[in-house]
Scaffold this active site. Structure first.
Site, PDB file in Angstrom:
ATOM      1  N   LYS A 212      10.157 -21.580 -10.644  1.00  0.00           N
ATOM      2  CA  LYS A 212       8.812 -22.148 -10.559  1.00  0.00           C
ATOM      3  C   LYS A 212       8.264 -22.041  -9.140  1.00  0.00           C
ATOM      4  CE  LYS A 212      10.582 -26.005 -11.797  1.00  0.00           C
ATOM      5  NZ  LYS A 212      10.899 -27.395 -12.205  1.00  0.00           N
ATOM      6  N   THR A 245       0.530 -33.689  -7.284  1.00  0.00           N
ATOM      7  CA  THR A 245       1.367 -32.790  -8.109  1.00  0.00           C
ATOM      8  C   THR A 245       2.660 -33.483  -8.549  1.00  0.00           C
ATOM      9  OG1 THR A 245       2.413 -31.948  -6.103  1.00  0.00           O
ATOM     10  CG2 THR A 245       0.509 -30.718  -6.926  1.00  0.00           C
ATOM     11  N   GLY A 247       5.407 -34.899 -10.591  1.00  0.00           N
ATOM     12  CA  GLY A 247       5.795 -34.795 -12.006  1.00  0.00           C
ATOM     13  C   GLY A 247       5.531 -33.452 -12.655  1.00  0.00           C
ATOM     14  N   THR A 248       5.141 -32.439 -11.882  1.00  0.00           N
ATOM     15  CA  THR A 248       4.836 -31.129 -12.499  1.00  0.00           C
ATOM     16  C   THR A 248       6.068 -30.529 -13.181  1.00  0.00           C
ATOM     17  OG1 THR A 248       5.162 -30.188 -10.294  1.00  0.00           O
ATOM     18  CG2 THR A 248       2.893 -30.319 -11.098  1.00  0.00           C
ATOM     19  N   GLY A 249       7.215 -30.582 -12.480  1.00  0.00           N
ATOM     20  CA  GLY A 249       8.424 -29.962 -13.030  1.00  0.00           C
ATOM     21  C   GLY A 249       8.909 -30.684 -14.273  1.00  0.00           C
ATOM     22  N   CYS A 250       8.858 -32.024 -14.248  1.00  0.00           N
ATOM     23  CA  CYS A 250       9.278 -32.819 -15.412  1.00  0.00           C
ATOM     24  C   CYS A 250       8.383 -32.490 -16.606  1.00  0.00           C
ATOM     25  CB  CYS A 250       9.165 -34.319 -15.102  1.00  0.00           C
ATOM     26  SG  CYS A 250      10.132 -34.841 -13.678  1.00  0.00           S
TER      27      CYS A 250
HETATM   28  N1  LIG Z   1      -0.927 -26.271  -7.067  1.00  0.00           N
HETATM   29  C1  LIG Z   1      -0.539 -25.692  -8.203  1.00  0.00           C
HETATM   30  N2  LIG Z   1      -1.380 -24.894  -8.889  1.00  0.00           N
HETATM   31  C2  LIG Z   1      -1.007 -24.331 -10.068  1.00  0.00           C
HETATM   32  N3  LIG Z   1       0.212 -24.504 -10.618  1.00  0.00           N
HETATM   33  C3  LIG Z   1       1.097 -25.279  -9.965  1.00  0.00           C
HETATM   34  C4  LIG Z   1       0.788 -25.908  -8.724  1.00  0.00           C
HETATM   35  N4  LIG Z   1       1.877 -26.633  -8.335  1.00  0.00           N
HETATM   36  C5  LIG Z   1       2.798 -26.463  -9.278  1.00  0.00           C
HETATM   37  N5  LIG Z   1       2.356 -25.647 -10.259  1.00  0.00           N
HETATM   38  C6  LIG Z   1       3.064 -25.247 -11.474  1.00  0.00           C
HETATM   39  O1  LIG Z   1       3.690 -26.415 -11.987  1.00  0.00           O
HETATM   40  C7  LIG Z   1       4.899 -26.065 -12.622  1.00  0.00           C
HETATM   41  C8  LIG Z   1       6.032 -26.884 -12.008  1.00  0.00           C
HETATM   42  O2  LIG Z   1       6.462 -26.231 -10.819  1.00  0.00           O
HETATM   43  P1  LIG Z   1       6.963 -26.952  -9.501  1.00  0.00           P
HETATM   44  O3  LIG Z   1       5.879 -27.825  -8.988  1.00  0.00           O
HETATM   45  O4  LIG Z   1       7.467 -25.888  -8.609  1.00  0.00           O
HETATM   46  O5  LIG Z   1       8.155 -27.846 -10.070  1.00  0.00           O
HETATM   47  P2  LIG Z   1       8.924 -29.101  -9.413  1.00  0.00           P
HETATM   48  O6  LIG Z   1       8.104 -30.325  -9.748  1.00  0.00           O
HETATM   49  O7  LIG Z   1      10.243 -29.073 -10.085  1.00  0.00           O
HETATM   50  O8  LIG Z   1       8.990 -28.857  -7.931  1.00  0.00           O
HETATM   51  C9  LIG Z   1       5.051 -24.570 -12.437  1.00  0.00           C
HETATM   52  O9  LIG Z   1       4.565 -23.915 -13.604  1.00  0.00           O
HETATM   53  C10 LIG Z   1       4.183 -24.266 -11.218  1.00  0.00           C
HETATM   54  O10 LIG Z   1       3.714 -22.941 -11.179  1.00  0.00           O
HETATM   55  C1  LIG Z   2      13.059 -40.055 -11.956  1.00  0.00           C
HETATM   56  C2  LIG Z   2      12.561 -38.796 -11.329  1.00  0.00           C
HETATM   57  N1  LIG Z   2      12.828 -37.614 -11.934  1.00  0.00           N
HETATM   58  C3  LIG Z   2      12.377 -36.464 -11.397  1.00  0.00           C
HETATM   59  C4  LIG Z   2      11.627 -36.468 -10.247  1.00  0.00           C
HETATM   60  C5  LIG Z   2      11.127 -35.168  -9.644  1.00  0.00           C
HETATM   61  O1  LIG Z   2       9.730 -35.048  -9.772  1.00  0.00           O
HETATM   62  P1  LIG Z   2       8.864 -34.519  -8.553  1.00  0.00           P
HETATM   63  O2  LIG Z   2       9.535 -33.251  -8.080  1.00  0.00           O
HETATM   64  O3  LIG Z   2       7.511 -34.239  -9.095  1.00  0.00           O
HETATM   65  O4  LIG Z   2       8.868 -35.633  -7.546  1.00  0.00           O
HETATM   66  C6  LIG Z   2      11.350 -37.711  -9.636  1.00  0.00           C
HETATM   67  N2  LIG Z   2      10.619 -37.806  -8.507  1.00  0.00           N
HETATM   68  N3  LIG Z   2      11.841 -38.861 -10.200  1.00  0.00           N
END
Ligand SMILES: Nc1ncnc2c1ncn2[C@@H]1O[C@H](COP(=O)(O)OP(=O)(O)O)[C@@H](O)[C@H]1O
Ligand SMILES: Cc1ncc(COP(=O)(O)O)c(N)n1
Length: 302
Positions: A212, A245, A247-250
């Site tokens: 990601k 942003t 919680g995007t990954g969750c």
């Molecule tokens: N600013 C952004 N614009 C568009 N897509 C985003 C942006 N930030 C994250 N994403 C998307 O959100 C999803 C989660 O990715 P990411 O944020 O890298 O995960 P995590 O929360 O685990 O760090 C991916 O599909 C990523 O491309």
């Molecule tokens: C309980 C829990 N699970 C997962 C994440 C990661 O999410 P993020 O990378 O968006 O902070 C978090 N902050 N807290």
């Protein structure tokens, strides 16, 4: 109390309009009452609680609901967390995690599973054991290691357990930039680096990997790389210019699990999930003083 059925009213809050769903407050039973029983797919999240409601179990359950999937949950730990950071983490005993999984699977059954924050080695090993023992699949592993605000969410020694015990059981693995660097041993600065990392992680034994791009610089922020042993695909959306942003990954991994629970193929499930997280990012919640969460309920906005 007077019936409010049919009345609609609006509440304005910081420019967002909420439609209140009409509720009939007069309870009466009549033969004409129709009950529609539903049998939705069921998804299970094995993850931590985020008291701020932006990530973890809370984000997963909301995501499941908006994918029309019944959400069940096995809590691994409780974080005291808000938009500014994580101030405390309490682990659940591994047996308590196992009991929750058994309770859900033994009665309700699940068609899609995701793991999120697993916190420590003992919990990772117990979860892997239960996944194997109960034959749980399809499984999405979000190898959560560090939060967006920089808090450590996984013990160092648990990384080996994630790699050796859990990843081989996953249908889809969704590392972010930081996690992909650890799992591949490569530094990620460009799209080519993301592709190389996806291939390297894939060849280590993951059926499908989605690296990601949220943590990547500039326009790569909306770009993810998929590798399933044969196909190397770049999933590209525009970069959404927001700092909210959390919680995007969750959200992404929960939406993938939900789509798998509906019977979608992994790549299609990932495409659908990316659409959902992109729209949620386009409607972020500017709450708290720090990094707010993505707006899961955008489909309800007028
Ligand atoms: N600013 C952004 N614009 C568009 N897509 C985003 C942006 N930030 C994250 N994403 C998307 O959100 C999803 C989660 O990715 P990411 O944020 O890298 O995960 P995590 O929360 O685990 O760090 C991916 O599909 C990523 O491309
Ligand atoms: C309980 C829990 N699970 C997962 C994440 C990661 O999410 P993020 O990378 O968006 O902070 C978090 N902050 N807290």
């Amino acid at each position: 109390m007077a019936s409010r059925c049919g009345r609609r009213w609006w509440r304005r809050h910081q420019g967002i309009q909420f439609t209140k769903i009409p509720v009939n407050l007069e309870f009466s039973v009549s033969e004409a009452t129709v009950v529609t029983e539903l049998r939705p797919p069921v998804a299970l999240t094995i993850a931590g609680s985020d008291s701020g409601g932006g990530a973890g179990i809370q984000a997963d359950l909301r995501t499941f609901a908006f994918q029309r999937v019944h959400g069940t949950a096995a809590l691994t730990c409780v974080t005291a967390q808000n938009t500014l950071g994580v101030s405390r983490v309490d682990a659940l005993p591994p047996e308590a995690v196992a009991a929750q999984i058994e309770a859900v699977v033994g009665d309700i059954g699940v068609q899609g599973i995701k793991t999120g924050m697993l916190l420590n080695q003992e919990i990772v090993q117990e979860v892997a054991h239960q996944v194997e023992r109960l034959g749980l699949n399809p499984l999405v592993v979000d190898p959560v290691m560090v939060s967006r605000t920089g808090a450590k969410l996984l013990a160092e020694e648990a990384i080996v357990a994630i790699r050796e015990r859990l990843i081989p059981l996953a249908q889809v693995l969704t590392p972010n930039r930081y996690e992909a660097q650890i799992l591949s041993g490569l530094e990620l600065h460009s799209l080519e680096d993301m592709k190389a990392a996806a291939e390297r992680i894939g060849y280590q034994g993951s059926p499908a990997v989605l690296v990601k791009g949220g943590g990547m610089p500039g326009e790569l922020q909306g770009v993810d790389v998929w590798f399933d042993g044969q196909r190397l695909e770049v999933l590209k959306t525009e970069r959404i210019p927001t700092r909210h942003t959390h919680g995007t990954g969750c959200t992404l991994s929960a939406a993938i699990a939900a789509q798998l629970a509906w019977g979608k193929e992994p790549f299609e499930a990932v495409q659908q999930a990316k659409l959902y997280v992109t729209e949620a990012l386009r409607h972020p919640l500017a709450i708290g003083a720090g990094q707010g969460p993505v707006g899961h309920f955008y489909p309800l906005l007028g």
